[in-house]
Design a protein around this motif. Structure first.
Motif, PDB file in Angstrom:
ATOM      1  N   THR A  67       1.048  -1.219   0.048  1.00  0.00           N
ATOM      2  CA  THR A  67      -0.030  -0.224   0.102  1.00  0.00           C
ATOM      3  C   THR A  67       1.056   1.319  -0.064  1.00  0.00           C
ATOM      4  O   THR A  67       1.923   1.199   0.568  1.00  0.00           O
ATOM      5  CB  THR A  67      -0.996  -0.072   1.348  1.00  0.00           C
ATOM      6  N   LEU A  68       0.511   2.334  -0.715  1.00  0.00           N
ATOM      7  CA  LEU A  68       0.966   3.588  -0.598  1.00  0.00           C
ATOM      8  C   LEU A  68      -0.008   4.580  -0.040  1.00  0.00           C
ATOM      9  O   LEU A  68      -0.950   4.731  -0.672  1.00  0.00           O
ATOM     10  CB  LEU A  68       1.271   4.113  -1.989  1.00  0.00           C
ATOM     11  N   ASP A  69       0.443   5.246   1.093  1.00  0.00           N
ATOM     12  CA  ASP A  69      -0.577   5.912   1.794  1.00  0.00           C
ATOM     13  C   ASP A  69      -2.119   5.375   1.943  1.00  0.00           C
ATOM     14  O   ASP A  69      -3.151   6.106   1.529  1.00  0.00           O
ATOM     15  CB  ASP A  69      -0.721   7.355   1.189  1.00  0.00           C
ATOM     16  N   GLY A  70      -2.012   3.996   2.276  1.00  0.00           N
ATOM     17  CA  GLY A  70      -3.131   3.354   2.428  1.00  0.00           C
ATOM     18  C   GLY A  70      -3.727   2.724   1.090  1.00  0.00           C
ATOM     19  O   GLY A  70      -4.825   1.891   1.435  1.00  0.00           O
ATOM     20  N   GLN A  71      -3.413   3.243  -0.177  1.00  0.00           N
ATOM     21  CA  GLN A  71      -4.020   2.871  -1.281  1.00  0.00           C
ATOM     22  C   GLN A  71      -3.417   1.445  -1.807  1.00  0.00           C
ATOM     23  O   GLN A  71      -2.332   1.420  -1.504  1.00  0.00           O
ATOM     24  CB  GLN A  71      -3.811   3.884  -2.368  1.00  0.00           C
ATOM     25  N   ASP A  72      -4.102   0.382  -2.221  1.00  0.00           N
ATOM     26  CA  ASP A  72      -3.751  -0.670  -2.657  1.00  0.00           C
ATOM     27  C   ASP A  72      -3.110  -0.648  -3.873  1.00  0.00           C
ATOM     28  O   ASP A  72      -3.526  -0.485  -5.089  1.00  0.00           O
ATOM     29  CB  ASP A  72      -5.103  -1.789  -2.623  1.00  0.00           C
ATOM     30  N   VAL A  73      -1.845  -0.770  -3.732  1.00  0.00           N
ATOM     31  CA  VAL A  73      -1.059  -0.618  -4.960  1.00  0.00           C
ATOM     32  C   VAL A  73      -1.300  -1.800  -5.956  1.00  0.00           C
ATOM     33  O   VAL A  73      -1.171  -1.584  -7.178  1.00  0.00           O
ATOM     34  CB  VAL A  73       0.483  -0.427  -4.715  1.00  0.00           C
ATOM     35  N   LEU A  74      -1.324  -2.972  -5.356  1.00  0.00           N
ATOM     36  CA  LEU A  74      -1.540  -4.110  -6.313  1.00  0.00           C
ATOM     37  C   LEU A  74      -2.412  -4.056  -6.922  1.00  0.00           C
ATOM     38  O   LEU A  74      -2.696  -4.980  -8.155  1.00  0.00           O
ATOM     39  CB  LEU A  74      -1.225  -5.472  -5.505  1.00  0.00           C
ATOM     40  N   ALA A  75      -3.735  -3.356  -6.687  1.00  0.00           N
ATOM     41  CA  ALA A  75      -4.927  -3.274  -7.795  1.00  0.00           C
ATOM     42  C   ALA A  75      -4.783  -2.371  -8.734  1.00  0.00           C
ATOM     43  O   ALA A  75      -5.589  -2.217  -9.676  1.00  0.00           O
ATOM     44  CB  ALA A  75      -6.224  -2.887  -6.768  1.00  0.00           C
ATOM     45  N   LEU A  76      -3.627  -1.597  -8.921  1.00  0.00           N
ATOM     46  CA  LEU A  76      -3.619  -0.582  -9.848  1.00  0.00           C
ATOM     47  C   LEU A  76      -2.449  -1.019 -10.914  1.00  0.00           C
ATOM     48  O   LEU A  76      -1.767  -1.965 -10.755  1.00  0.00           O
ATOM     49  CB  LEU A  76      -2.791   0.526  -9.479  1.00  0.00           C
ATOM     50  N   SER A  77      -2.921  -0.597 -12.145  1.00  0.00           N
ATOM     51  CA  SER A  77      -1.909  -0.845 -13.581  1.00  0.00           C
ATOM     52  C   SER A  77      -0.703  -0.223 -13.232  1.00  0.00           C
ATOM     53  O   SER A  77      -0.442   0.541 -12.526  1.00  0.00           O
ATOM     54  CB  SER A  77      -2.803  -0.548 -14.882  1.00  0.00           C
ATOM     55  N   VAL A  78       0.302  -0.597 -14.080  1.00  0.00           N
ATOM     56  CA  VAL A  78       1.737  -0.078 -13.944  1.00  0.00           C
ATOM     57  C   VAL A  78       1.705   1.659 -14.127  1.00  0.00           C
ATOM     58  O   VAL A  78       2.317   2.112 -13.115  1.00  0.00           O
ATOM     59  CB  VAL A  78       2.597  -0.355 -15.148  1.00  0.00           C
ATOM     60  N   ASP A  79       0.691   2.034 -14.878  1.00  0.00           N
ATOM     61  CA  ASP A  79       0.877   3.437 -15.137  1.00  0.00           C
ATOM     62  C   ASP A  79       0.252   3.921 -13.866  1.00  0.00           C
ATOM     63  O   ASP A  79       0.552   5.042 -13.555  1.00  0.00           O
ATOM     64  CB  ASP A  79       0.225   3.728 -16.503  1.00  0.00           C
ATOM     65  N   GLU A  80      -0.971   3.670 -13.334  1.00  0.00           N
ATOM     66  CA  GLU A  80      -1.801   3.972 -12.384  1.00  0.00           C
ATOM     67  C   GLU A  80      -0.611   4.080 -11.188  1.00  0.00           C
ATOM     68  O   GLU A  80      -0.813   4.941 -10.253  1.00  0.00           O
ATOM     69  CB  GLU A  80      -3.023   3.188 -12.086  1.00  0.00           C
ATOM     70  N   ARG A  81       0.064   3.066 -10.982  1.00  0.00           N
ATOM     71  CA  ARG A  81       1.084   3.046  -9.861  1.00  0.00           C
ATOM     72  C   ARG A  81       2.084   4.368  -9.988  1.00  0.00           C
ATOM     73  O   ARG A  81       2.306   5.031  -8.918  1.00  0.00           O
ATOM     74  CB  ARG A  81       1.947   1.849  -9.594  1.00  0.00           C
ATOM     75  N   ALA A  82       2.362   4.601 -11.088  1.00  0.00           N
ATOM     76  CA  ALA A  82       3.232   5.773 -11.659  1.00  0.00           C
ATOM     77  C   ALA A  82       2.503   6.992 -11.182  1.00  0.00           C
ATOM     78  O   ALA A  82       2.990   7.841 -10.314  1.00  0.00           O
ATOM     79  CB  ALA A  82       3.932   5.517 -12.828  1.00  0.00           C
ATOM     80  N   ARG A  83       1.309   6.855 -11.493  1.00  0.00           N
ATOM     81  CA  ARG A  83       0.402   8.099 -11.334  1.00  0.00           C
ATOM     82  C   ARG A  83       0.104   8.498  -9.788  1.00  0.00           C
ATOM     83  O   ARG A  83      -0.020   9.596  -9.184  1.00  0.00           O
ATOM     84  CB  ARG A  83      -0.740   8.277 -12.117  1.00  0.00           C
TER      85      ARG A  83
END
Lengths: 253, 407
Positions: A67-83
């Motif tokens: 998680t990044l600041d509580g947001q589930d990173v693994l649910a995000l696409s590659v570009d969404e993680r960067a954003r």
């Protein structure tokens, strides 16, 4: 805020003999403003950790969370993680023929910010970032990573770090293959980033050399897909003196 | 090294005089139409082409239909004209070549007029000579003979720009005088129903430079053979190609660099993208290094980017070497889908998958578009690539203002 929390992360890759587990339960928290160094021998899974956080399709997360600041990173696409604020400086940056560095940087900045950067300040920012990394302004017209020397590739990664301004940067063996001058230039770039408010850094390295220039708050020894020991920067000195042998023996035993 | 002797030998039959190689695959070059059988599709040079879709152009379709309108500009000192009678007759075979196919023999025998671009010796054309050919009816068949003559030490760019609907077979003969610098760009931006069968034959003078760019986007079936021979030592040919095939389209490019003189050069780069069900591209690159052609250099390359399922890209480089006394000879051919690592790298910088694909495709073509070297058509080519991308890669997001020109 920028808090990266990795909890009991298990990751496999596909091999000819079926899935092989590389990460076997990684737990790590990088709080706002902290720099963590991950050190480990070849094949310990350090790069897998970096690529898994960034979302490379080659790796399958079988359990655990990031998680990044509580947001589930693994649910995000590659570009969404960067954003969302993650940045991965790669050990082997990829060539993209025919796409100029300046076009690439502008497209990335536009994607991250959700709007195109203001032209006048952007040109200044790019030239400034390139100059600080000792890259000629004509660098902008070259194709991304194509024909770059090893040092140029790494300096280009750090120029992106400065310009894209993520919350948390994962640096995957950014020091490998650099001579001492390039290492200093790259380290200065990382240190400038660390000086910004609340930035987290996960510094993955095989050697202690870079830690003379980028002083970590925490050092983790990474062996066989998990953190074997954690400590302060004195742990790096101990590794410098003793190597990874005792950890490897513990795994084999 | 790939050596498909049959293909080179069949391509070879079109050059007269020089050491002819016997081949059962193809009749010898001849201006007499009766010497050329109607192809069946089993011949080496026709085996990829869907003959049924040629509207009879390979056989006996009339070539006197009216289905195109041509307009052009003529810079100072350059003559652009439709010529007839003896003048036109004298221009048949001016490139030093005899027809090797039925359709080329028929064009030379049956089409009475010739569109002539004449750049006299020592003249440097101040701007590109652009010939716009606009098709008006794809149900009508026609033939065209074009001669582009670049005098000694002249310098000029000729753009043949094809749009609209038509079914045309065309022979373009190019004569590049000693020391001249000639560029020929042929753009096939036809409507979806067009059929275009063409043969470009160039003879390159001593120390002359010839650049040929084949750019094919539109049309139901586009096939072009772009061939060069050398009239003396020191000549150089750069053969470029860019194509983008959509669903159902057949785009076929063949080149033949026949090194008939020593110390000559040929460098071919063809790049294509394919998208959509039954998009089919063919590239056949024939290079022959004859015994006399000592000290030559040749390199040919074909790259295809497959954007969706259901496409087929055939890519066949053939290199035949009859002398070992050369500077260099090589070829490369690659057909691939998007590189996951490239997309990952771009996406890891926040760029969406579609935007990343767009960047990669533009990047794939960018260098080539620059090499074409005609600034007035560069922007058009970039725009056309963008429009092609909009059909598949970008169809879900429409047009993004974020993509700027590449500087």
């Amino acid at each position: 805020m920028s808090k990266l929390v990795i909890t009991d992360l298990h990751v496999t890759v596909e091999t000819e003999d079926g899935p092989k587990e590389i990460l076997k339960g990684v737990t790590l928290t990088i709080n706002e403003g902290e720099t963590h160094a991950i050190m480990g021998p070849n094949g310990s899974g350090k790069s897998t950790l970096a690529y898994s956080i960034a979302g490379h399709p080659k790796y399958t997360i079988t359990s655990g969370s990031v998680t990044l600041d509580g947001q589930d990173v693994l649910a995000l696409s590659v570009d969404e993680r960067a954003r969302a604020g993650l940045f991965l400086a790669m050990q082997y940056p990829v060539e993209v023929p025919g796409v100029s560095v300046s076009n690439f940087l502008r497209t990335a900045k536009t994607a991250i910010d959700g709007e195109a950067p203001k032209l006048r300040t952007w040109v200044k920012d790019v030239n400034g970032a390139l100059e600080r990394l000792n890259l000629d302004p004509s660098f902008g017209t070259r194709s991304v990573n194509e024909g770059f020397s090893g040092g140029e590739k790494k300096r280009h990664e750090i120029a992106q770090l400065e310009l894209l301004d993520p919350k948390v940067a994962v640096l995957d063996e950014t020091d490998s293959g650099l001579d001492i001058d390039a290492l200093k230039i790259v380290s200065d770039g990382v240190n400038r980033f660390r000086q910004r408010e609340g930035k987290g850094v996960l510094l993955i390295t095989h050697y202690t050399r870079i830690l003379r220039y980028i002083e970590p708050d925490f050092v983790h020894v990474f062996v066989d897909g998990r953190v074997a020991e954690s400590g302060g920067k004195e742990l790096a000195d101990q590794l410098e003196a003793e190597g990874y042998d005792k950890y490897l023996k513990a795994v084999q035993a | 090294m790939t050596v498909t002797t049959d293909s080179v030998r069949s391509a070879l039959e079109q050059t007269s005089e020089l050491d002819r190689v016997e081949s059962h695959l193809h009749p010898a070059g001849s201006f007499d139409v009766a010497d050329h059988e109607v192809p069946t599709g089993r011949e080496e040079i026709w085996r990829f082409t869907p003959l049924k879709r040629l509207k009879g152009l390979h056989a006996d379709a009339p070539l006197d239909g009216r289905n195109t309108k041509a307009t052009w500009n003529a810079p100072d000192g350059v003559r652009v004209d439709v010529v007839t009678g003896d003048e036109a007759t004298d221009l048949r075979g001016v490139s030093g070549w005899a027809p090797n196919t039925r359709f080329t023999a028929r064009v030379l025998a049956e089409v009475r007029a010739t569109l002539l671009v004449d750049v006299p010796a020592d003249v440097e054309a101040g701007e590109p000579i652009v010939i716009d050919v606009e098709g008006t009816d794809a149900d009508v068949t026609s033939g065209a003979h074009v001669v582009l003559r670049f005098g000694r030490h002249s310098k000029a760019v000729v753009v043949l720009n094809h749009t609209g609907s038509a079914a045309v077979s065309a022979v373009v003969e190019v004569v590049v005088g000693d020391g001249a610098e000639a560029s020929v760009v042929s753009i096939q931006d036809w409507a979806d129903d067009a059929v275009h069968l063409s043969h470009h034959q160039a003879r390159i003078g001593r120390d002359a430079t010839y650049k040929h760019a084949a750019i094919s986007f539109g049309g139901d079936l586009v096939r072009m053979d772009a061939n060069v021979t050398y009239d003396g030592p020191g000549g150089s040919a750069e053969l470029l190609g860019l194509y983008f095939a959509d669903a159902g389209q057949h785009i076929e490019h063949r080149i033949f660099a026949d090194h008939t003189a020593p110390r000559t050069k040929s460098h071919a780069v063809y790049k294509g993208a394919l998208q959509g069900e039954k998009a089919h591209t063919v590239w056949v690159g024939n290079v022959l290094i004859r015994k006399v052609a000592e000290g030559i250099e040749t390199y040919e390359e074909n790259r295809n980017l497959v954007l969706t399922d259901g496409c087929q890209a055939d890519s066949i480089p053939n290199l035949e070497i009859e002398t070992g006394e050369i500077e260099g000879a090589g070829h490369a051919s690659a057909t691939a889908r998007f590189d996951d690592n490239q997309l990952f790298y771009l996406q890891s910088r926040g760029i969406s998958e579609q935007e990343a694909q767009r960047l990669v495709v533009h990047g794939f073509f960018n260098d080539l578009i620059r090499q074409v070297g005609v600034p007035s058509i560069e922007q058009r080519l970039l725009t056309t690539v963008e429009a092609e991308l909009a059909k598949n890669v970008l169809k879900d997001i429409g047009s993004l203002a974020a993509f700027g020109s590449d500087d």
